[in-house]
Scaffold this active site. Structure first.
Site, PDB file in Angstrom:
ATOM      1  N   MET A 194      37.741  30.451  48.276  1.00 42.39           N
ATOM      2  CA  MET A 194      37.072  30.844  49.352  1.00 42.39           C
ATOM      3  C   MET A 194      35.909  30.417  49.261  1.00 42.39           C
ATOM      4  O   MET A 194      34.895  30.684  49.941  1.00 42.39           O
ATOM      5  CB  MET A 194      37.162  32.371  49.622  1.00 42.39           C
ATOM      6  CG  MET A 194      38.547  32.997  49.892  1.00 42.39           C
ATOM      7  SD  MET A 194      38.600  34.551  51.092  1.00 42.39           S
ATOM      8  CE  MET A 194      37.666  35.446  50.173  1.00 42.39           C
ATOM      9  N   TYR A 198      31.886  29.329  47.632  1.00 39.31           N
ATOM     10  CA  TYR A 198      30.644  29.937  47.038  1.00 39.31           C
ATOM     11  C   TYR A 198      30.909  30.271  45.477  1.00 39.31           C
ATOM     12  O   TYR A 198      31.167  31.115  44.896  1.00 39.31           O
ATOM     13  CB  TYR A 198      30.504  31.411  47.653  1.00 39.31           C
ATOM     14  CG  TYR A 198      29.096  31.696  47.569  1.00 39.31           C
ATOM     15  CD1 TYR A 198      28.128  31.109  48.416  1.00 39.31           C
ATOM     16  CD2 TYR A 198      28.533  32.807  46.570  1.00 39.31           C
ATOM     17  CE1 TYR A 198      26.729  31.456  48.331  1.00 39.31           C
ATOM     18  CE2 TYR A 198      26.981  33.093  46.422  1.00 39.31           C
ATOM     19  CZ  TYR A 198      26.275  32.149  47.357  1.00 39.31           C
ATOM     20  OH  TYR A 198      24.970  32.436  47.307  1.00 39.31           O
ATOM     21  N   HIS A 252      35.750  30.070  39.137  1.00 42.20           N
ATOM     22  CA  HIS A 252      36.386  28.918  39.916  1.00 42.20           C
ATOM     23  C   HIS A 252      36.598  27.904  39.253  1.00 42.20           C
ATOM     24  O   HIS A 252      37.529  26.947  39.168  1.00 42.20           O
ATOM     25  CB  HIS A 252      35.835  28.581  41.219  1.00 42.20           C
ATOM     26  CG  HIS A 252      35.880  29.869  42.284  1.00 42.20           C
ATOM     27  ND1 HIS A 252      34.487  30.405  42.436  1.00 42.20           N
ATOM     28  CD2 HIS A 252      36.512  30.583  42.899  1.00 42.20           C
ATOM     29  CE1 HIS A 252      34.573  31.491  43.498  1.00 42.20           C
ATOM     30  NE2 HIS A 252      35.966  31.482  43.550  1.00 42.20           N
ATOM     31  N   ARG A 279      31.242  37.931  45.429  1.00 44.26           N
ATOM     32  CA  ARG A 279      30.733  39.248  46.099  1.00 44.26           C
ATOM     33  C   ARG A 279      29.634  39.957  44.990  1.00 44.26           C
ATOM     34  O   ARG A 279      28.807  40.784  45.538  1.00 44.26           O
ATOM     35  CB  ARG A 279      31.657  40.181  46.325  1.00 44.26           C
ATOM     36  CG  ARG A 279      32.708  39.878  47.422  1.00 44.26           C
ATOM     37  CD  ARG A 279      33.640  41.299  47.782  1.00 44.26           C
ATOM     38  NE  ARG A 279      34.244  40.659  49.080  1.00 44.26           N
ATOM     39  CZ  ARG A 279      35.567  40.470  49.304  1.00 44.26           C
ATOM     40  NH1 ARG A 279      36.183  40.042  47.925  1.00 44.26           N
ATOM     41  NH2 ARG A 279      36.207  40.304  50.621  1.00 44.26           N
TER      42      ARG A 279
HETATM   43  P1  AMP Z   1      38.274  33.593  45.695  1.00 44.10           P
HETATM   44  O1  AMP Z   1      37.401  32.583  45.830  1.00 44.10           O
HETATM   45  O2  AMP Z   1      37.351  34.873  45.350  1.00 44.10           O
HETATM   46  O3  AMP Z   1      39.328  33.745  46.726  1.00 44.10           O
HETATM   47  O4  AMP Z   1      38.815  33.084  44.302  1.00 44.10           O
HETATM   48  C1  AMP Z   1      39.506  31.843  44.250  1.00 44.10           C
HETATM   49  C2  AMP Z   1      40.303  32.036  42.808  1.00 44.10           C
HETATM   50  O5  AMP Z   1      39.579  32.103  41.812  1.00 44.10           O
HETATM   51  C3  AMP Z   1      41.361  33.149  42.704  1.00 44.10           C
HETATM   52  O6  AMP Z   1      42.590  32.767  42.151  1.00 44.10           O
HETATM   53  C4  AMP Z   1      40.445  34.045  42.074  1.00 44.10           C
HETATM   54  O7  AMP Z   1      41.410  34.835  41.227  1.00 44.10           O
HETATM   55  C5  AMP Z   1      39.861  32.938  41.042  1.00 44.10           C
HETATM   56  N1  AMP Z   1      38.844  33.999  40.400  1.00 44.10           N
HETATM   57  C6  AMP Z   1      37.709  34.728  40.957  1.00 44.10           C
HETATM   58  N2  AMP Z   1      36.854  35.161  39.992  1.00 44.10           N
HETATM   59  C7  AMP Z   1      37.309  34.667  38.783  1.00 44.10           C
HETATM   60  C8  AMP Z   1      36.822  34.682  37.469  1.00 44.10           C
HETATM   61  N3  AMP Z   1      35.642  35.674  37.383  1.00 44.10           N
HETATM   62  N4  AMP Z   1      37.398  34.444  36.560  1.00 44.10           N
HETATM   63  C9  AMP Z   1      38.674  33.590  36.734  1.00 44.10           C
HETATM   64  N5  AMP Z   1      39.112  33.259  37.963  1.00 44.10           N
HETATM   65  C10 AMP Z   1      38.384  33.896  39.074  1.00 44.10           C
END
Ligand code: AMP
Length: 280
Positions: A26, A28, A33, A183
């Site tokens: 998503m 940011y 990521h 977040r």
């Molecule tokens: P999001 O942008 O929050 O939807 O996250 C995108 C992907 O990155 C998802 O598969 C999350 O589980 C992964 N992700 C988010 N935070 C972390 C983190 N701290 N370490 C590893 N992967 C992460």
């Protein structure tokens, strides 16, 4: 790096590549990521990243409108990481007028994030299914940070016979243990100082497990006790569950366990988890 916003252009660009790794995000972006991107690069001939803040996975009182966005910075980071394709569709591209088909896993709504966030996993499964159909990756990369999401996506891929393999990568953390999350930018200085207690609570339970504790409720109580030492933190749930079914465990057996929690610091809702590995 090609930055693509329409589905037709993405399909046309994808045809030029063989094995492709997709990292759905998503945006940011942070080092969590980027660790998924690095792994995808190692394991595939080409790498794609999607950036899409998916409205259908946010509840009506959640933070869709204020979710942090910075496309310019994200594209800079992805170019530096040698990503080949970025897919950044608009909401109306993904959900045009008349959209009406959803992917629903009723069992996901009964536990953990699913029971705390009605319709969240309907939105996640639907958007991931669409992204996999559009991008047709060989492998798709997800973070252990969103543990239940990995369970949901794995089941959807299996149930719908999607020709993509799921890869789950470890959670990246700040030096003080706080799991990286887009977040985290919502946290005030005081809340940021307190936030590592989430990881400390999980880690304390892991230590009790290593010392021989196997009772699920004792481990949950350990997590709650550490959280209660931080007055700014209001726990939403604390769980010691089977890592595959996500059902609460009376006793941790050979299958290991997923320790997980959600908590609020003021209006900021954070989640974290640790896996107790299965025993050989
Ligand atoms: P999001 O942008 O929050 O939807 O996250 C995108 C992907 O990155 C998802 O598969 C999350 O589980 C992964 N992700 C988010 N935070 C972390 C983190 N701290 N370490 C590893 N992967 C992460």
């Amino acid at each position: 790096m090609q930055v693509i916003v329409t589905i037709d252009a993405l399909r046309a660009a994808r045809a030029a590549y063989g094995p492709l790794g997709l990292v759905p995000t998503m945006g940011y972006l942070h080092a969590g990521h980027l660790s998924l991107v690095a792994q995808a690069r190692q394991e595939n001939g080409a790498t794609a990243v999607s950036i899409f803040v998916n409205p259908t996975q946010f509840g009506p009182r959640e933070d869709f409108a204020r979710y942090p966005r910075d496309m310019e910075r994200d594209l800079h980071l992805l170019a530096e990481a040698n990503v080949d394709l970025v897919f950044a569709p608009t909401v109306s591209t993904m959900y045009p007028e008349g959209f009406g088909t959803y992917v629903v896993l009723p069992s996901a709504d009964e536990v953990l994030e699913g029971s705390a966030r009605p319709d969240h996993f309907r939105g996640v499964a639907t958007v991931v299914c669409k992204l996999l159909n559009i991008v047709q990756p060989t492998r798709a990369y997800f973070g252990q940070k969103d543990a239940q999401q990995t369970v949901v996506v794995r089941q959807m891929i299996r149930d719908l016979n999607l020709p993509t393999s799921i890869v789950v990568a470890p959670t990246m953390r700040e030096a003080d243990g706080l799991a990286l999350s887009s977040r985290n930018t919502y946290l005030s200085a005081e809340q940021r100082t307190t936030a590592p207690v989430l990881y400390q609570a999980l880690d304390t339970a892991r230590q009790r497990y290593a010392a021989g504790e196997r009772a699920g409720e004792a481990l949950r109580q350990t997590i709650r006790a550490v959280l209660s030492s931080a007055p700014l933190v209001s726990p939403e749930y604390v769980s010691v569950a089977d890592p595959l079914t996500l059902r609460e465990l009376v006793t941790v057996g050979r299958e290991g366990a997923l320790l997980s929690l959600a908590a609020r610091l003021g209006s900021v809702r954070l989640i974290d988890n640790l896996l107790l590995e299965p025993m050989a």
